[in-house]
Each structure stands twice: as structure tokens, then as C-alpha cells.
Write an enzyme that holds these catalytic residues in place. Structure first.
Site: not given
Length: 568
Positions: A123, A125, A237
Site C-alpha cells: 500500500d 499511504d 496500515d
């Protein structure tokens, strides 16, 4: 082999001193030079490289045996079938997590191809870089502005170290591994721009960046690469919940790694490679931020039973859209349910209501929850429908708006309602509300007129759209409507001309959460209602509701059904 020269004879005391203090330094210096190795019990010096090659072969063989035989025996797995080692899914890893001994990138060269994933997906961000792009609000207000790598956005130190190691390993242990990006950011152009600015695009074989569900990203990756899900590992995250990615992706069969603090140190990556090497390929497996492994229930375990149970609503948070049902004996834990679990989108649920339901496992969290929830008073398969104590009224939910926007919505011109709060978030698409007209005029300085004129409307047309029918006015519920989806927006999106005309407001004056208005119709007659903030409940005469808006049963209208109304 070259024979060692015989040492000169020394007196016994000096000979002992020479053996104890001098000889070790000579041996260390020779071995450190990389040219020779000292063989005990021999006067020979042999080349070092053949010994090191043999050692590497033996170690690699031992590592291969560990990899292929311990996948089912050496995993670090949480006890039970649901997460037990974590209490906060968003907690940042402690410093000890990064200082613990783990497999280094050099050591990982001992893993053979069967121990390494065929694809490693990141990922963006809060995983590779920080902050998340939606947080750059000052840039969003600037026309054509782009984030700057190293100034507005930074790579995590661990991410940079891992990327540098991968790039410097040309033709080495990662040569058969593909790397990919899977991001659902709405700032697509910014994300591509930053990949170029950071100079890291070249290491990625596949880049999937678009808003939506991560499942779509992974289906694309499998189709384009031909690599099965069980040979992939994914770093993200967000673990679970509405915006979670690790849990739903793990359901596909991908080993997911939760990185709530991003790749802030290399240890996270190294530990994940260790876990992949000993993973048995079981779907629904998540590597937690502390290195432990959680096995979520199989999806086939989700349908626990079709037996309907009964209980009472112990708690209900209407504006947040969830509650808890008390059932069984005193030892039974209250069961979570969400408004989306209600069998009717017009059903009213209150604390103390008796409900029927089935027990399911939440696919996102692995915990038990109530599904197919139905109020007993609203009727069930084994009971006749029970109407309200007053057969002439129906329970409704209402929200309030002030003019001119209430009239613009009721007249069908305003087709998007925006709020900064979460008022509409708990309610699924298709939910019906009543529109209540507040007693004030919204003070926007007539900026809505400028927006409406930008669409070519005349003053006469605008005045007509801002007017309610005769007899309909402030302090009354005047219309019934059905909502579509509710979604997050950026300032750039809200500033698009078409979006502004649908909201009847400029982008900077609009809320960041937009809700679609699918259809709206005036009530047969206005109903006096005391306005409140947010979504509230009211009893409305049945004969004021236009036909086709209420669920019909044997008596024509289902008792105990709720329609939602809006108050401004």
C-alpha cells in the site's frame, strides 16, 4: 598445500606466552584476509573459499528443509481463531519491535524460491510514505498544486532501506520476485507523481492505483501476473473495519501484514518474510505488527446456524448506526448488530425492543454478530404482523433543513446533500427519510443563486425552486425522500461545476461527506413536527404518506415500520 615453517625454538615460558597471546592474532589476520583457513591438528593452510562455499551449501540445504517441513509446525499463531494478542488495531509498534533480532536481507538469501513470495505488494499511504494524501488539505485548496517528495510527503526510513536493498540486488535473491503497488487513494495523480519524484517507480512491475475496493486491485494483479493469491504477500496500515484492507485481502488467500505505523524499520519486512516462509498457505491469515500471526475463521465457518434466536435490544446508538442485543442466559455476551443488518430499511429499533436474529461471524473482524435482525412487533415468519397501538400513525425518522435548501431539495433540484458530520453514514442506500423544514433561513449570502445561475437558470426559475407549495412551511415535515450512497469527497471534487450545481453551493461551502438523493416527493399534506438536531423520530399519520413509500403487508401498510425524515 604449503607446509607451515617450523617455529624457532624458544624457552618453555616464552613458548607458552607465544601460543596464548601471539598465535591467535596471526590466525585471525590470516583468515580475515580471505585467503587461507587454519585447519586444527594440521600444519597445512588451505584456501578459504571452498570451505565457505561448502558452508553456504549446507546452510541453504538446512534452510530449505526448515522451509519445507516446518510450515505447519513453527508458525507463531495467536491462540484461538480470533485475534487475542492485540487490543488496539491502530496502535503504533513499540521500539522493541524494531530492535528484536530478525532475519536480515542478507540472511534471506538462504531462502529458496519456495520460501519467497512470487509477488510482494505495498500500500502507499501510511505504509510506504507519510502523511496520507487526503491530509494535504492546504495543497488541495491550491489549483494544480502537486505534493513534493521529501517536503510534503516522506518515505518511511524502513521503506527506503528495503527499496534500496531490492534495487541493489540485481540478479540476486529477488530476481524472481515481482513487486507491486495497490492503493485506493482518491489522489491518483498525486500518487503517480510521487512514485516518480521519489524515484521508486522502476522497482514496481505492477501499479494499481484507483479508489474503491482493494479486492479489485488484487484481482487485477492476479489476472495480469498469473501469480496465485497464496504466493503473494501484502503490506498495509489498515487492518479491518470500514476502511480496512488486511483482513478482506487475506480472505482471498494473500498473506497480509498489518503495518499500523508504516514501514518505519526494516525489521517489519524481514519478519514478514520469515512468516511467509513458515506459512502453510491458509487463507484469512494476518501477520500482526508485533510479528504474531492471527488466523481468522474460515468463510465457510461464518454461517454458524440458520436458527433464529430472540433477545432484547440492550443498547442502541442511532446516529452511529449500531447496537447490542441481550439474549440467552446471564453468561451470554451481548451481541453486536449494525443497522445494515435490519431486514427492512424502514424498521424502527429502540432500546428494550424484542428482536429476532441469526448469529453470524463478522467477515471483517472474525467476531460473532447478529444478522437478519427483525423487530418482533414488526412481524416474523411465525407471528402475525402487529401494528402500532395507534393504527393511524407510523413511526418515522426525520431530519431538518433550513430554507432555501429545504425547498430546493423538496422540489427535486438539490440532488446531493453534504455534511461534515456522519449523520447519514450509518444508513444504507435505499433508506427513506422525512424532510423537516427548520425555522431559520440559512445565511449563505445568496451564494446559492450564483451557483444556480451558472447552470443557466433564470431569476424566475430560481425563485420557483426556492418556494414551497401553499400551506407547506417552517416547522413542518413536508416531503419524503430516499437516499443513495454516502461518500467522502475532496475540495477539488466539490469544486467541480456539476457537483456544485447538484449541491447548490460552492465547493468551499460544502461538507466533505456527500449523500445522494435518489428520489423525493411531497407528503399528501404537511405535518407539524418539533425539529431536533440530527436524525430524530416522530409519529406521522399514515394517510399523509404518498403511496408506494411504505412496505405493504396484509393490512396494506406494515405496522412498526420506520421511514426516515430529515431536519435541518
Amino acid at each position: 598445500m604449503v607446509p607451515l615453517p617450523s617455529p624457532p625454538l624458544l624457552p618453555p615460558p616464552l613458548r607458552r606466552v607465544s601460543c596464548v597471546f601471539i598465535l591467535p592474532f596471526v590466525i585471525v589476520a590470516a583468515v580475515a584476509s580471505g585467503a587461507f583457513a587454519f585447519v586444527p591438528n594440521s600444519h597445512d593452510v588451505v584456501p578459504l573459499e571452498p570451505l565457505l562455499a561448502a558452508s553456504r551449501t549446507m546452510t541453504a540445504s538446512r534452510r530449505h528443509n526448515i522451509c519445507t517441513t516446518s510450515r505447519s509446525s513453527s508458525r507463531v499463531v495467536n491462540s484461538g481463531r480470533t485475534p487475542t494478542t492485540r487490543t488496539d488495531g491502530t496502535s503504533r509498534p513499540t521500539a522493541s519491535t524494531c530492535s528484536s533480532k530478525s532475519l536480515s536481507l542478507d540472511d534471506s538469501s538462504l531462502l529458496d524460491d519456495s520460501c519467497l513470495p512470487q509477488m510482494i505488494i505495498f500500500d502507499l499511504d501510511n505504509t510506504l510514505w507519510t502523511p496520507e494524501l487526503y491530509q494535504l488539505r492546504s495543497l488541495q485548496r491550491q489549483k494544480n498544486a502537486m505534493p513534493r517528495a521529501g517536503i510534503d510527503v516522506d518515505l518511511f526510513p524502513g521503506a527506503r532501506a528495503v527499496i534500496d536493498s531490492i534495487r541493489s540486488d540485481e540478479g540476486g535473491r529477488w530476481s524472481n520476485v515481482r513487486f507491486a503497488v495497490a492503493s485506493r487513494t482518491k489522489s491518483v495523480e498525486w500518487a503517480h507523481h510521487l512514485l516518480d519524484q521519489f524515484g521508486i517507480r522502476d522497482i514496481f512491475d505492477h501499479v494499481e492505483i484507483f479508489p474503491g475496493d482493494k479486492i479489485a486491485h488484487f484481482n487485477n494483479l492476479r489476472e495480469k501476473s498469473g501469480i496465485p493469491f497464496e504466493r503473494m504477500i501484502f503490506f498495509d496500515d489498515a487492518r479491518h473495519g470500514r476502511y480496512g484492507n488486511c483482513v478482506p485481502v487475506s480472505r482471498l488467500g494473500v498473506l497480509s501484514v498489518h503495518t499500523p505505523g508504516g514501514l518505519h524499520c526494516e525489521t517489519i519486512f524481514h519478519t514478514a518474510m520469515e512468516r511467509f516462509a513458515t506459512w502453510d498457505g491458509r487463507p484469512s491469515t494476518v501477520v500482526e505488527h508485533d510479528g504474531s500471526v492471527t488466523e481468522l475463521p474460515h468463510e465457510e465457518d461464518d454461517n454458524l446456524s440458520n436458527e433464529r434466536r430472540t433477545g432484547k435490544v440492550a443498547k442502541f446508538f442511532d446516529e452511529r448506526g449500531f447496537g447490542f442485543i441481550r439474549y440467552g442466559d446471564r453468561g451470554t455476551k451481548d451481541l453486536f448488530f449494525h443497522m445494515r443488518s435490519l431486514m427492512s430499511d424502514t424498521e424502527v429499533i429502540d432500546v428494550g425492543d424484542e428482536v429476532s436474529f441469526v448469529v453470524r461471524n463478522d467477515k471483517k473482524t472474525g467476531k460473532k454478530m447478529a444478522a437478519e435482525v427483525q423487530s418482533v412487533k414488526a412481524g416474523s415468519s411465525d407471528a402475525e404482523s402487529v401494528t402500532n397501538s395507534d393504527d393511524n400513525t407510523v413511526d418515522m425518522r426525520v431530519f431538518s433543513m433550513n430554507n432555501p435548501f429545504a425547498a430546493l431539495l423538496a422540489n427535486g433540484h438539490k440532488t446531493l446533500e453534504t455534511r461534515n458530520g456522519t449523520m447519514f453514514v450509518p444508513y444504507p442506500e435505499g433508506t427513506k427519510f422525512l424532510l423537516h423544514v427548520g425555522r431559520r433561513i440559512y445565511p449563505d449570502g445568496d451564494r446559492h443563486i450564483d451557483v444556480m445561475k451558472s447552470g443557466g437558470l433564470s431569476d424566475a426559475a430560481i425563485n420557483k425552486l426556492k418556494s414551497l407549495p401553499q400551506g407547506y412551511g417552517r416547522g413542518q415535515a413536508v416531503a419524503i425522500l430516499e437516499i443513495g450512497k454516502t461518500f467522502e469527497t475532496t475540495l477539488a471534487e466539490r469544486s467541480e461545476p456539476d457537483f456544485q450545481r447538484r449541491v447548490c453551493a460552492f465547493g468551499e461551502d460544502s461538507g466533505r461527506r456527500a449523500t445522494e438523493i435518489r428520489r423525493v416527493e411531497y407528503l399528501k399534506r404537511p405535518v407539524r413536527v418539533s425539529g431536533q438536531g440530527g436524525v430524530f423520530k416522530a409519529k406521522i399519520p399514515r394517510d399523509a404518506i404518498p403511496s408506494g413509500w411504505l412496505s405493504e403487508k396484509k393490512d396494506g401498510v406494515s405496522g412498526g415500520r420506520v421511514v426516515y425524515s430529515i431536519s435541518g
